[in-house]
Scaffold this active site. Sequence first.
Site, short mmCIF file in Angstrom:
data_model
loop_
_atom_site.label_atom_id
_atom_site.label_comp_id
_atom_site.label_asym_id
_atom_site.label_seq_id
_atom_site.Cartn_x
_atom_site.Cartn_y
_atom_site.Cartn_z
CB SER A 1 -21.05 40.99 16.15
OG SER A 1 -21.94 41.98 15.67
CE1 TYR B 1 -19.82 43.52 20.62
CE2 TYR B 1 -20.83 43.83 18.47
CZ TYR B 1 -20.64 43.07 19.60
OH TYR B 1 -21.26 41.84 19.69
#
Length: 239
Positions: free
Chosen positions: A145, A158
């Site tokens: 990501s 995350y």
Amino acid sequence: MTTRPFENRLALVTGASRGIGAETAVALAKAGAHVILTARTEGGLAEVEERIHQAGGTASIAPLDLMNGDLVDGLAQHVAGRWGKLDILVLNAGQLGPLSPLSHVPPKDWEKVIQVNLTAPYRLLRAFDLLLRQSDRARVIGLSSSVGPEPRAYWGPYAASKAGLEALLDSYADEVANISSIRVAVVNPGATRTAMRKAAFPSEDPESLKGPEVVADALVTLLTQDFETRHRLTLPKKI
Ligand code: NAP
């Protein structure tokens, strides 16, 4: 390019019960691979398997929780006994976790994100390393990501897990570069219309985003190419 470039190839896709993983599994099967589908939701895996059969492809389902490393080892033992190799490993399964100040993140949520996004890929690489080495053209792709290399406020667990995943994959890529056919790539799919994106941006119009099948097609194209190991691919929000 032939329409079935992965004929006689074996692929394992994690997080194949929905979203990017499901579409990637279908696309790989259409391109000729036998695909092992894993996730926790057996019904979702069965639906994806059925789509693959309808498209004339083949698949096997392996429902498991990636937080259980012993189950990952067991799957690798099964693959070793039945196929003796693995050609394509797509490390796609992911958990978003809470988007909040770090001091508000419950430890159990931190553990879950790190276990699914970072520890499970380590367990999968550890368990499947010898099988990947048996392939004459092995490929490992990890879904990361933008917040891995560029962390931002409220995305701590995350972002840390994705930064760790990228470091893990680059370390593995270098270890095996000169002694095997294995090449490793990190793909940032960019904003994609899935359950995870909806959880992160609930007020966003999903129709403004590309669908997961677009990411799947890009992954299949990448897998047909002779990319350098430690390759990075970032997809735009819309394609
Ligand atoms: P998603 O729709 O939430 O799907 C996540 C998948 O991971 C599901 O199949 C889920 O299956 C599986 N999974 C989660 N926890 C698991 C566990 N403990 N054990 C086994 N499987 C587990 O997510 P997505 O949007 O398709 O994301 C796929 C990947 O792309 C992720 O790594 C994500 O971080 C990355 N990504 C997505 C976007 C985006 O915009 N969508 C952007 C950047 C990066 P079960 O629930 O059935 O177990």
